[in-house]
Design a protein around this motif. Structure first.
Motif, PDB file in Angstrom:
ATOM      1  N   ASP A 169       0.822  -1.218   0.000  1.00 51.57           N
ATOM      2  CA  ASP A 169       0.000   0.000   0.000  1.00 51.57           C
ATOM      3  C   ASP A 169       0.850   1.259   0.000  1.00 51.57           C
ATOM      4  N   SER A 170       1.845   1.305   0.853  1.00 56.21           N
ATOM      5  CA  SER A 170       2.652   2.511   0.992  1.00 56.21           C
ATOM      6  C   SER A 170       3.788   2.577  -0.018  1.00 56.21           C
ATOM      7  N   GLY A 171       4.039   1.476  -0.727  1.00 57.63           N
ATOM      8  CA  GLY A 171       5.176   1.402  -1.644  1.00 57.63           C
ATOM      9  C   GLY A 171       6.471   1.104  -0.931  1.00 57.63           C
ATOM     10  N   ASN A 172       6.472   1.137   0.409  1.00 63.53           N
ATOM     11  CA  ASN A 172       7.673   0.835   1.193  1.00 63.53           C
ATOM     12  C   ASN A 172       7.669  -0.645   1.537  1.00 63.53           C
ATOM     13  N   ALA A 173       8.510  -1.404   0.837  1.00 67.44           N
ATOM     14  CA  ALA A 173       8.479  -2.851   0.994  1.00 67.44           C
ATOM     15  C   ALA A 173       9.434  -3.375   2.058  1.00 67.44           C
ATOM     16  N   VAL A 174      10.426  -2.580   2.466  1.00 64.93           N
ATOM     17  CA  VAL A 174      11.471  -3.065   3.370  1.00 64.93           C
ATOM     18  C   VAL A 174      10.879  -3.493   4.713  1.00 64.93           C
ATOM     19  N   ASP A 175      11.351  -4.646   5.192  1.00 67.24           N
ATOM     20  CA  ASP A 175      10.947  -5.260   6.462  1.00 67.24           C
ATOM     21  C   ASP A 175       9.562  -5.904   6.407  1.00 67.24           C
ATOM     22  N   GLN A 176       8.915  -5.855   5.237  1.00 69.13           N
ATOM     23  CA  GLN A 176       7.637  -6.560   5.105  1.00 69.13           C
ATOM     24  C   GLN A 176       7.901  -8.049   4.920  1.00 69.13           C
ATOM     25  N   GLU A 177       6.984  -8.862   5.402  1.00 65.91           N
ATOM     26  CA  GLU A 177       7.122 -10.318   5.264  1.00 65.91           C
ATOM     27  C   GLU A 177       6.161 -10.805   4.179  1.00 65.91           C
ATOM     28  N   ILE A 178       6.703 -11.530   3.216  1.00 62.19           N
ATOM     29  CA  ILE A 178       5.879 -12.043   2.125  1.00 62.19           C
ATOM     30  C   ILE A 178       6.081 -13.548   2.010  1.00 62.19           C
ATOM     31  N   ARG A 179       5.205 -14.188   1.233  1.00 61.70           N
ATOM     32  CA  ARG A 179       5.308 -15.628   1.002  1.00 61.70           C
ATOM     33  C   ARG A 179       5.567 -15.882  -0.478  1.00 61.70           C
ATOM     34  N   LEU A 180       6.500 -16.794  -0.715  1.00 59.45           N
ATOM     35  CA  LEU A 180       6.864 -17.189  -2.071  1.00 59.45           C
ATOM     36  C   LEU A 180       7.162 -18.677  -2.070  1.00 59.45           C
ATOM     37  N   GLY A 181       6.482 -19.412  -2.913  1.00 58.77           N
ATOM     38  CA  GLY A 181       6.718 -20.851  -3.009  1.00 58.77           C
ATOM     39  C   GLY A 181       6.495 -21.586  -1.710  1.00 58.77           C
TER      40      GLY A 181
END
Length: 406
Positions: A169-181
């Motif tokens: 949402d904010s465009g600031n991706a650093v320190d966000q946790e995401i899932r891949l594979g």
């Protein structure tokens, strides 16, 4: 006089010129698009894919599509590039600016999940830290992958500008946790935008340490070692040292052929030009057919003009015009007709090339040699197909010609 005759019957002139205009316009437009694409590939795509002052050590060559089935089967037997190869190249070229290992072809696409939002079909690259320097990546936030991340197999991820913009949402991706594979990754950096090439974004990707990549997707068929030198003059000597290091690492005898490939962006450009040569081979045939039809039409129209203007021819001969004068007159009219068609075809082809360049991602560059060729082609067709009608007019007997009209 020749140009004046074109204005006498404008509708006839228009339909007579149509075949040459279409053929010449097609020639100019296609050549402009192909030349523009060649320049675009050289100036943008090759550097975007491989990098400046960079060469790659690959399992398979870039020009893969130009091999026979037997040659392809031999290529498939080559051992895959691995970390020991990358280490051997690094030891052989200590003065390289950066050396990186990347997952290579086929590049998988994955779904990136953040909270309840999913971004699909994102390119996923497994890399070592040096690859980011090879590609000249700049970071708008966070940091790049490090050697420690790769060595300790950390689940960290670097995202492209499009991924950061579209997913968070904010465009600031650093320190966000995401899932891949099916695994969780922490975003540590966002790459600065590289833009689009032929409508294809170079920012819709993510990079993870290559050990984490291989745990999800397995080892790729063509893992690549990329080497970036400080100066362009160092690339060729660096390639020679890399070749020697690879042969030693793979214990190849002097008589053995290389079971790997080393190439630069020039290899990709050469591969592209080989593909466009196929199109260049088809263009002359298409243009020749159109020019032939246009030339036949011109000859028929000029023969009709000789019949319609027999009284004029007889009168000119009666007052002193020689056969050579009459021949030159009708030949000039045929050349003027064809040259006008060539000029209009150049204008039409130029306009079509500009239209394609404006409305699509395909670049176009009109080259002077294609314009000169088109104009010469038009004038040449006038001479070739105007000789017979002109000769027929020159052979007319003045008395017979004047009687035929009356």
């Amino acid at each position: 006089m020749a140009l004046g005759q074109l204005r006498v019957n404008p509708l006839r002139t228009t339909f007579t010129l149509l075949g040459i205009v279409v053929s010449v316009g097609f020639l100019v437009a296609v050549v402009a698009i192909i030349q523009g694409m060649n320049a675009y590939v050289k100036e943008n795509i090759a550097d975007a894919m491989i990098g400046m002052n960079t060469f790659q050590v690959r399992r398979l060559p870039i020009s893969l599509g130009l091999f026979t089935d037997d040659e392809f089967r031999l290529l498939q037997r080559r051992p895959r590039i691995d970390e020991s190869d990358a280490d051997a190249v690094q030891r052989a070229i200590p003065d390289a600016l950066a050396i990186g290992l990347t997952s290579g072809w086929p590049t998988p696409r994955g779904d990136i999940v953040w909270r309840n939002r999913t971004l699909g079909s994102v390119l996923v690259f497994g890399v070592t830290a040096g690859y980011q320097d090879v590609q000249d990546y700049r970071f708008t936030s966070g940091r790049p992958l490090s050697d420690v991340d790769v060595r300790e197999r950390r689940n960290v991820i670097v995202v492209g500008a499009d991924v950061a913009k579209d997913l968070f949402d904010s465009g600031n991706a650093v320190d966000q946790e995401i899932r891949l594979g099916g695994q969780r990754f922490t975003v540590i950096g966002t790459v600065a935008p590289k833009g689009r090439v032929l409508g294809q974004s170079f920012d819709a990707f993510v990079m993870i340490p290559i050990p984490a990549f291989e745990s999800i997707y397995g080892r790729r068929q063509s893992t690549v070692v990329s080497v970036k030198m400080r100066e362009a003059e160092q690339v060729a000597p660096g390639m020679a040292r890399a070749q020697e290091a690879m042969r030693v690492n793979r214990q190849l005898r002097p008589s053995d052929r290389d079971n790997f490939d080393i190439g630069t962006g020039e290899a990709f450009i050469a591969f592209w030009k080989q593909l466009t040569r196929v199109l260049f081979a088809v263009v002359p045939a298409v243009v020749a057919i159109g020019i032939l039809v246009g030339g036949i039409v011109i000859m028929n129209i000029m023969l009709m003009a000789v019949t319609e203007r027999m009284h004029e021819i007889g009168l000119r001969k009666a007052v002193g015009a020689t056969a050579t004068d009459v021949r030159r007159q009708f030949l000039a009219e045929a050349v003027a007709l064809a040259a006008t068609g060539g000029a209009l075809g150049v204008a039409a082809g130029w306009g079509l090339a500009l239209l394609v360049s404006t409305l699509s991602p395909l670049p176009a560059r009109v080259t002077p040699w294609s314009v000169v060729l088109a104009l010469a082609l038009g004038a040449g067709i006038g001479v070739l197909f105007g000789v017979y009608p002109a000769a027929r007019a020159a052979r007319l007997d003045p008395i017979t010609a004047m009687r035929a009209e009356t």
